[in-house]
Write an enzyme that holds these catalytic residues in place. Structure first.
Site, PDB file in Angstrom:
ATOM      1  N   ASP A  82     -16.981   3.681   8.126  1.00  0.00           N
ATOM      2  CA  ASP A  82     -17.327   5.019   8.615  1.00  0.00           C
ATOM      3  C   ASP A  82     -18.772   5.130   9.098  1.00  0.00           C
ATOM      4  OD1 ASP A  82     -14.822   6.474   7.875  1.00  0.00           O
ATOM      5  OD2 ASP A  82     -15.383   5.721   5.901  1.00  0.00           O
ATOM      6  N   HIS A 106     -10.228   8.490   8.435  1.00  0.00           N
ATOM      7  CA  HIS A 106     -11.053   9.296   7.543  1.00  0.00           C
ATOM      8  C   HIS A 106     -11.694  10.375   8.423  1.00  0.00           C
ATOM      9  CE1 HIS A 106     -13.673  10.616   4.402  1.00  0.00           C
ATOM     10  NE2 HIS A 106     -13.646   9.496   3.687  1.00  0.00           N
ATOM     11  N   GLU A 225      -9.619  -0.507 -26.117  1.00  0.00           N
ATOM     12  CA  GLU A 225      -9.313   0.917 -26.269  1.00  0.00           C
ATOM     13  C   GLU A 225      -9.667   1.715 -25.015  1.00  0.00           C
ATOM     14  OE1 GLU A 225      -7.682   2.509 -28.397  1.00  0.00           O
ATOM     15  OE2 GLU A 225      -7.501   1.063 -30.011  1.00  0.00           O
ATOM     16  N   GLU A 229      -6.466   0.265 -21.554  1.00  0.00           N
ATOM     17  CA  GLU A 229      -5.253   1.089 -21.528  1.00  0.00           C
ATOM     18  C   GLU A 229      -5.130   1.925 -20.256  1.00  0.00           C
ATOM     19  OE1 GLU A 229      -4.812   3.352 -25.135  1.00  0.00           O
ATOM     20  OE2 GLU A 229      -4.771   1.557 -26.385  1.00  0.00           O
TER      21      GLU A 229
HETATM   22  N1  LIG Z   1     -10.317   0.871   2.588  1.00  0.00           N
HETATM   23  C1  LIG Z   1      -9.414   1.791   2.310  1.00  0.00           C
HETATM   24  O1  LIG Z   1      -8.671   1.698   1.327  1.00  0.00           O
HETATM   25  C2  LIG Z   1      -9.235   3.008   3.176  1.00  0.00           C
HETATM   26  C3  LIG Z   1      -8.233   3.935   2.872  1.00  0.00           C
HETATM   27  C4  LIG Z   1      -8.029   5.028   3.729  1.00  0.00           C
HETATM   28  C5  LIG Z   1      -8.856   5.180   4.842  1.00  0.00           C
HETATM   29  N2  LIG Z   1      -9.855   4.283   5.076  1.00  0.00           N
HETATM   30  C6  LIG Z   1     -10.678   4.462   6.277  1.00  0.00           C
HETATM   31  O2  LIG Z   1     -10.342   3.436   7.203  1.00  0.00           O
HETATM   32  C7  LIG Z   1     -11.492   3.102   7.994  1.00  0.00           C
HETATM   33  C8  LIG Z   1     -11.770   1.617   7.878  1.00  0.00           C
HETATM   34  O3  LIG Z   1     -12.127   1.349   6.517  1.00  0.00           O
HETATM   35  P1  LIG Z   1     -11.927  -0.109   5.908  1.00  0.00           P
HETATM   36  O4  LIG Z   1     -12.199  -0.006   4.448  1.00  0.00           O
HETATM   37  O5  LIG Z   1     -10.637  -0.685   6.394  1.00  0.00           O
HETATM   38  O6  LIG Z   1     -13.135  -0.855   6.643  1.00  0.00           O
HETATM   39  P2  LIG Z   1     -13.594  -2.364   6.452  1.00  0.00           P
HETATM   40  O7  LIG Z   1     -12.539  -3.155   5.753  1.00  0.00           O
HETATM   41  O8  LIG Z   1     -14.962  -2.371   5.850  1.00  0.00           O
HETATM   42  O9  LIG Z   1     -13.709  -2.809   7.985  1.00  0.00           O
HETATM   43  C9  LIG Z   1     -14.071  -4.086   8.285  1.00  0.00           C
HETATM   44  C10 LIG Z   1     -13.828  -4.332   9.754  1.00  0.00           C
HETATM   45  O10 LIG Z   1     -14.756  -3.583  10.534  1.00  0.00           O
HETATM   46  C11 LIG Z   1     -15.393  -4.458  11.446  1.00  0.00           C
HETATM   47  N3  LIG Z   1     -16.776  -4.050  11.692  1.00  0.00           N
HETATM   48  C12 LIG Z   1     -17.765  -3.929  10.766  1.00  0.00           C
HETATM   49  N4  LIG Z   1     -18.912  -3.572  11.359  1.00  0.00           N
HETATM   50  C13 LIG Z   1     -18.643  -3.482  12.693  1.00  0.00           C
HETATM   51  C14 LIG Z   1     -19.417  -3.173  13.836  1.00  0.00           C
HETATM   52  N5  LIG Z   1     -20.725  -2.886  13.725  1.00  0.00           N
HETATM   53  N6  LIG Z   1     -18.817  -3.175  15.044  1.00  0.00           N
HETATM   54  C15 LIG Z   1     -17.514  -3.474  15.150  1.00  0.00           C
HETATM   55  N7  LIG Z   1     -16.709  -3.784  14.111  1.00  0.00           N
HETATM   56  C16 LIG Z   1     -17.277  -3.788  12.898  1.00  0.00           C
HETATM   57  C17 LIG Z   1     -15.370  -5.796  10.760  1.00  0.00           C
HETATM   58  O11 LIG Z   1     -15.514  -6.776  11.736  1.00  0.00           O
HETATM   59  P3  LIG Z   1     -15.561  -8.355  11.381  1.00  0.00           P
HETATM   60  O12 LIG Z   1     -14.143  -8.711  11.088  1.00  0.00           O
HETATM   61  O13 LIG Z   1     -16.105  -8.948  12.603  1.00  0.00           O
HETATM   62  O14 LIG Z   1     -16.467  -8.471  10.174  1.00  0.00           O
HETATM   63  C18 LIG Z   1     -14.013  -5.794  10.080  1.00  0.00           C
HETATM   64  O15 LIG Z   1     -13.003  -6.265  10.955  1.00  0.00           O
HETATM   65  C19 LIG Z   1     -12.623   3.981   7.460  1.00  0.00           C
HETATM   66  O16 LIG Z   1     -12.677   5.139   8.236  1.00  0.00           O
HETATM   67  C20 LIG Z   1     -12.181   4.303   6.047  1.00  0.00           C
HETATM   68  O17 LIG Z   1     -12.739   5.478   5.515  1.00  0.00           O
HETATM   69  C21 LIG Z   1     -10.043   3.193   4.299  1.00  0.00           C
END
Ligand SMILES: NC(=O)c1ccc[n+]([C@@H]2O[C@H](COP(=O)([O-])OP(=O)(O)OC[C@H]3O[C@@H](n4cnc5c(N)ncnc54)[C@H](OP(=O)(O)O)[C@@H]3O)[C@@H](O)[C@H]2O)c1
Length: 323
Positions: A82, A106, A225, A229
């Site tokens: 984000d 998000h 504990e 759990e």
């Molecule tokens: N994580 C969750 O459980 C979850 C749940 C619901 C919603 N969300 C939402 O889903 C979205 C993604 O979250 P996430 O947790 O999936 O993210 P994440 O795993 O941290 O995303 C990583 C990915 O983003 C790329 N990335 C990182 N920095 C970048 C940049 N500067 N430019 C271009 N690409 C970049 C990375 O590229 P590389 O592969 O090259 O490193 C990687 O492929 C967010 O909005 C989050 O709030 C997440």
């Protein structure tokens, strides 16, 4: 209707559309694979130096540079962290087709102004309520994960249709899609992370563990504990709800919970929860997140390196917990 299932959702708005998923992390991987398995034309957009391209291609997906994936796409999903959405949007805006749809999982980056989408774009939210790993495994089992949907900007008049068809294609329509808004999703999610499941519960476990150890209980017993759990109650609440959970525990545990729970989670806790909600709504956390990113994640890195050195973590490892 505020709870939509597959049968209520028209998949047609996404048929024949090209979808670019930006990011192949937790959500990006799961959503790309689910879309692909649902027959959607999906390309993963990644940075030039990204090692994730090989991984995406090995999983049978198309991968391209971010600007190329965006330029070819009718729907672009922002699934990078984000806090970098503002910079990422600035980078892709010139490549975005006129009238394309821009999606988020998000509400934060739009609601708190990191991203100000161009007026010709449809802007939608599909927020699965859980991690990508579970979104993917549920889809593979023929099930789905409940999700929230919202429209932030409806330039074409068809943004709702695209949002719902997208949510259906990643499997959320199998469990239910609930209408929300960018503001509601962002604020409720940040509140929960800070005050309840991800912030409040772990600190409650640590406080309980430390109180028992300070009272002379061995760390092993205190750990079993107070921490060991947790999964039992989580499974019971998931299966039966909070009231149903109380029906199946012993009378001893039920009476203890009745007397102790409200004493610990008292009016003071609720007041501080209300403060957290007000601060979230005022954008204070969004500012903290931006500052953290600008500092190279200094505070998070410091915490991560300290977190494994506590007595609680040592005890967990002594009891056979993996690193
Ligand atoms: N994580 C969750 O459980 C979850 C749940 C619901 C919603 N969300 C939402 O889903 C979205 C993604 O979250 P996430 O947790 O999936 O993210 P994440 O795993 O941290 O995303 C990583 C990915 O983003 C790329 N990335 C990182 N920095 C970048 C940049 N500067 N430019 C271009 N690409 C970049 C990375 O590229 P590389 O592969 O090259 O490193 C990687 O492929 C967010 O909005 C989050 O709030 C997440």
């Amino acid at each position: 209707m505020n709870f939509l299932l597959d049968a209520d959702i028209d998949p047609a708005p996404l048929a024949g559309k090209r979808v670019a998923i930006l990011g192949y992390g937790n959500q990006g991987r799961a959503q790309s694979l689910n879309l692909n398995d649902s027959g959607i034309d999906v390309t993963v957009g990644l940075r030039g130096e990204s090692a994730s391209s090989t991984e995406a291609e090995a999983a049978g997906l198309k991968a391209a540079l971010i600007e190329d994936a965006v330029a070819a796409a009718d729907v672009v999903m922002m699934l990078a962290p984000d806090e970098i959405h503002g910079a990422l949007y600035a980078e892709i805006e010139p490549s975005l087709k006129q009238g394309a749809a821009l999606g988020f999982s998000h509400g934060l980056s739009v609601h708190f102004g990191f991203v100000r989408p161009r007026a010709d774009l449809d802007v939608f939210l599909i927020a699965p309520k859980g991690p990508g790993t579970a979104l993917r495994s549920l889809y593979q089992q023929g099930k789905g994960m409940i999700g929230l949907w919202a429209v932030g900007q409806d330039a074409s008049g068809g943004a709702q249709g695209i949002a719902l068809a997208y949510g259906r294609a990643i499997g959320c329509g199998r469990a239910g899609l609930i209408a929300s808004s960018f503001a509601e999703e962002a604020e409720a999610d940040l509140f929960n992370e800070q005050a309840v499941v991800w912030g409040g519960v772990p600190e409650l476990l640590v406080a309980g563990f430390e109180t028992l150890v300070a009272g002379g209980v061995s760390p092993e017993v205190a750990y079993l504990e107070c921490v060991g759990e947790l999964h039992l109650i989580a499974e019971l609440i998931e299966a039966r709800g909070i009231a149903g959970m109380k029906e199946v525990i012993s009378n001893t545990a039920e009476l203890g919970a009745l007397l102790g729970g409200k004493r610990i989670i008292d009016a003071g806790v609720r007041e501080r929860m209300a403060e957290v909600l007000a601060e979230v709504r005022a954008g204070r956390f969004a500012d903290e997140l931006r500052n953290e990113e600008s500092s190279g994640y200094a505070r998070l890195e410091r915490e991560r390196s300290e977190a494994r050195k506590t007595l609680l973590e040592e005890t967990r490892r002594r009891l056979g917990g993996a690193d």
